[in-house]
Design a protein around this motif. Sequence first.
Motif, PDB file in Angstrom:
ATOM      1  N   MET A  88      16.129  -8.291  -5.009  1.00 36.04           N
ATOM      2  CA  MET A  88      15.632  -7.271  -4.162  1.00 36.04           C
ATOM      3  C   MET A  88      15.349  -6.131  -4.777  1.00 36.04           C
ATOM      4  N   TYR A  89      16.283  -5.324  -5.475  1.00 40.61           N
ATOM      5  CA  TYR A  89      16.191  -4.191  -6.188  1.00 40.61           C
ATOM      6  C   TYR A  89      14.916  -4.283  -7.158  1.00 40.61           C
ATOM      7  N   HIS A  90      15.074  -5.577  -7.859  1.00 44.08           N
ATOM      8  CA  HIS A  90      13.987  -5.844  -9.020  1.00 44.08           C
ATOM      9  C   HIS A  90      12.399  -5.532  -8.249  1.00 44.08           C
ATOM     10  N   GLU A  91      12.511  -6.093  -7.239  1.00 42.97           N
ATOM     11  CA  GLU A  91      11.280  -6.167  -6.383  1.00 42.97           C
ATOM     12  C   GLU A  91      10.919  -4.705  -6.000  1.00 42.97           C
ATOM     13  N   ALA A  92      11.778  -3.871  -5.643  1.00 46.54           N
ATOM     14  CA  ALA A  92      11.600  -2.752  -4.855  1.00 46.54           C
ATOM     15  C   ALA A  92      11.368  -1.667  -6.045  1.00 46.54           C
ATOM     16  N   MET A  93      12.249  -1.562  -6.895  1.00 47.01           N
ATOM     17  CA  MET A  93      12.214  -0.199  -7.678  1.00 47.01           C
ATOM     18  C   MET A  93      10.923  -0.111  -8.564  1.00 47.01           C
ATOM     19  N   PRO A  94       9.961  -0.867  -8.982  1.00 47.92           N
ATOM     20  CA  PRO A  94       8.879  -0.763  -9.611  1.00 47.92           C
ATOM     21  C   PRO A  94       7.850  -0.423  -8.703  1.00 47.92           C
ATOM     22  N   ARG A  95       8.118  -0.069  -7.389  1.00 49.48           N
ATOM     23  CA  ARG A  95       6.951   0.286  -6.340  1.00 49.48           C
ATOM     24  C   ARG A  95       7.242   1.284  -5.439  1.00 49.48           C
ATOM     25  N   GLN A  96       8.196   2.101  -5.812  1.00 45.41           N
ATOM     26  CA  GLN A  96       8.761   3.216  -4.997  1.00 45.41           C
ATOM     27  C   GLN A  96       7.665   4.047  -4.839  1.00 45.41           C
ATOM     28  N   PHE A  97       6.798   4.364  -5.937  1.00 48.65           N
ATOM     29  CA  PHE A  97       5.713   5.492  -5.494  1.00 48.65           C
ATOM     30  C   PHE A  97       4.504   4.681  -4.936  1.00 48.65           C
ATOM     31  N   SER A  98       3.982   3.552  -5.491  1.00 49.40           N
ATOM     32  CA  SER A  98       2.883   2.818  -5.391  1.00 49.40           C
ATOM     33  C   SER A  98       2.996   2.323  -3.787  1.00 49.40           C
ATOM     34  N   MET A  99       4.065   1.963  -3.326  1.00 47.86           N
ATOM     35  CA  MET A  99       3.973   1.245  -1.740  1.00 47.86           C
ATOM     36  C   MET A  99       3.796   2.472  -0.950  1.00 47.86           C
ATOM     37  N   LEU A 100       4.367   3.818  -1.349  1.00 46.65           N
ATOM     38  CA  LEU A 100       4.047   4.880  -0.143  1.00 46.65           C
ATOM     39  C   LEU A 100       2.661   5.469  -0.458  1.00 46.65           C
ATOM     40  N   TYR A 101       2.215   5.285  -1.746  1.00 49.39           N
ATOM     41  CA  TYR A 101       0.522   6.013  -2.069  1.00 49.39           C
ATOM     42  C   TYR A 101      -0.433   5.000  -1.680  1.00 49.39           C
ATOM     43  N   HIS A 102      -0.478   3.685  -1.728  1.00 52.28           N
ATOM     44  CA  HIS A 102      -1.301   2.642  -1.343  1.00 52.28           C
ATOM     45  C   HIS A 102      -1.141   2.088   0.110  1.00 52.28           C
ATOM     46  N   ALA A 103      -0.100   2.265   0.801  1.00 54.56           N
ATOM     47  CA  ALA A 103       0.106   1.809   2.262  1.00 54.56           C
ATOM     48  C   ALA A 103      -1.217   2.371   2.984  1.00 54.56           C
ATOM     49  N   GLY A 104      -1.694   1.618   4.007  1.00 54.01           N
ATOM     50  CA  GLY A 104      -2.688   1.750   4.810  1.00 54.01           C
ATOM     51  C   GLY A 104      -2.378   3.318   5.792  1.00 54.01           C
ATOM     52  N   CYS A 105      -0.932   3.579   6.017  1.00 51.92           N
ATOM     53  CA  CYS A 105      -0.644   4.573   6.839  1.00 51.92           C
ATOM     54  C   CYS A 105       0.619   5.187   6.204  1.00 51.92           C
ATOM     55  N   LEU A 106       0.764   6.517   6.018  1.00 48.28           N
ATOM     56  CA  LEU A 106       2.271   6.989   5.581  1.00 48.28           C
ATOM     57  C   LEU A 106       2.564   7.794   6.661  1.00 48.28           C
ATOM     58  N   ILE A 107       3.606   7.498   7.067  1.00 47.12           N
ATOM     59  CA  ILE A 107       4.354   8.474   8.244  1.00 47.12           C
ATOM     60  C   ILE A 107       5.562   9.285   7.822  1.00 47.12           C
ATOM     61  N   LEU A 108       5.716  10.510   8.080  1.00 42.56           N
ATOM     62  CA  LEU A 108       6.805  11.178   7.797  1.00 42.56           C
ATOM     63  C   LEU A 108       7.571  11.496   9.157  1.00 42.56           C
ATOM     64  N   PRO A 109       8.513  10.813   9.663  1.00 45.12           N
ATOM     65  CA  PRO A 109       9.268  11.186  10.937  1.00 45.12           C
ATOM     66  C   PRO A 109      10.194  12.203  10.577  1.00 45.12           C
ATOM     67  N   PHE A 110      10.412  13.056  11.566  1.00 41.00           N
ATOM     68  CA  PHE A 110      11.445  14.268  11.625  1.00 41.00           C
ATOM     69  C   PHE A 110      12.220  14.168  12.927  1.00 41.00           C
ATOM     70  N   PHE A 111      13.552  14.513  12.914  1.00 41.85           N
ATOM     71  CA  PHE A 111      14.278  14.622  13.957  1.00 41.85           C
ATOM     72  C   PHE A 111      15.092  15.769  13.817  1.00 41.85           C
ATOM     73  N   LYS A 112      15.377  16.561  15.050  1.00 42.34           N
ATOM     74  CA  LYS A 112      15.738  17.704  15.084  1.00 42.34           C
ATOM     75  C   LYS A 112      17.323  17.754  15.010  1.00 42.34           C
ATOM     76  N   VAL A 113      18.037  18.458  14.271  1.00 43.41           N
ATOM     77  CA  VAL A 113      19.690  18.337  13.916  1.00 43.41           C
ATOM     78  C   VAL A 113      20.157  19.819  14.618  1.00 43.41           C
ATOM     79  N   ARG A 114      21.299  19.597  15.125  1.00 36.88           N
ATOM     80  CA  ARG A 114      22.101  20.692  15.689  1.00 36.88           C
ATOM     81  C   ARG A 114      23.185  21.347  14.616  1.00 36.88           C
ATOM     82  N   GLU A 115      23.542  20.735  13.732  1.00 40.82           N
ATOM     83  CA  GLU A 115      24.174  20.985  12.476  1.00 40.82           C
ATOM     84  C   GLU A 115      24.009  20.302  11.153  1.00 40.82           C
ATOM     85  N   PRO A 116      24.350  20.676   9.999  1.00 45.05           N
ATOM     86  CA  PRO A 116      23.920  20.181   8.531  1.00 45.05           C
ATOM     87  C   PRO A 116      24.192  18.680   8.727  1.00 45.05           C
ATOM     88  N   LEU A 117      23.124  17.797   8.327  1.00 45.83           N
ATOM     89  CA  LEU A 117      23.375  16.350   8.451  1.00 45.83           C
ATOM     90  C   LEU A 117      24.535  15.924   7.606  1.00 45.83           C
TER      91      LEU A 117
END
Length: 207
Positions: A88-117
Amino acid sequence: MDVYEAIATRRTVRDFEDKPVEMSLIERVLDAGLKAPSNNHLRQWEFVIINDREERAKVLRVKDTTSRDECDNMLDGFGLTDEVQRNMYHEAMPRQFSMLYHAGCLILPFFKVREPLLHPSSLSSLNDFASIWCCIENILLASASEGIFGVTRIPMAEESAHIQKVIGHPDNYVMPCYIALGYPAKNASRPKQKHIQVREKIHMHTW
C-alpha cells in the motif's frame, strides 16, 4: 446507491482522469459532510476548494518519493513488516504530489479549535478533531455514491505553515488533511486491501 453499497464501493484512488468535478456535485458531497455529527453542534467547518492548477501549484509543498530504496528504508524505519501494508505504501508514496495536483477537485477542510491540537489538556479536547473526521468520511462516502473517488493526506508541519501563509486562514482553524476527489483513470492502481474478518475484532463483555 444505499449506504452499505457506498461503504463497499469507496476505495482510495490516486490516479485520476483529466476531468473536473462539477461544482454542483462538490456542493452535494460537502452538504453530506455537513450532516455529520459535531461535538459542539455548531459544525464549525470551512472548505477551501482549489481547482485551478496554477493555484494548486502555489499551495502544494508535497514531494513524491520515487525511489523504491528510499521508500523501503522509510518503511523499515517504521518497523512495517506486513506485505500488504508495505505494498500500500509503495503505491501511495510515489503519488503524494501527483494525486493532489491532478485530482478533479482539491478540497482543504478546516475545523475550529479551542486549544492547540497537538497539546490537548484531555482526551475530550480532541472532540473537534474527531468531529471533522466524521465530516470527511461522509464526504468520501457521498462521493463514492456519485461515482467519484479520492484520497486524503495529512499534511506535514511545514506544509500546514505554507498553506496558512498562502490561504490566509485564521490561527484558530486547522486543516486536518487534503481531500483529493475525481474520476478514476481507466488504469488507476487499486492495490489489494488487507482482508479483515469482523468476528476477529469483536470482544463480548471482556477483551
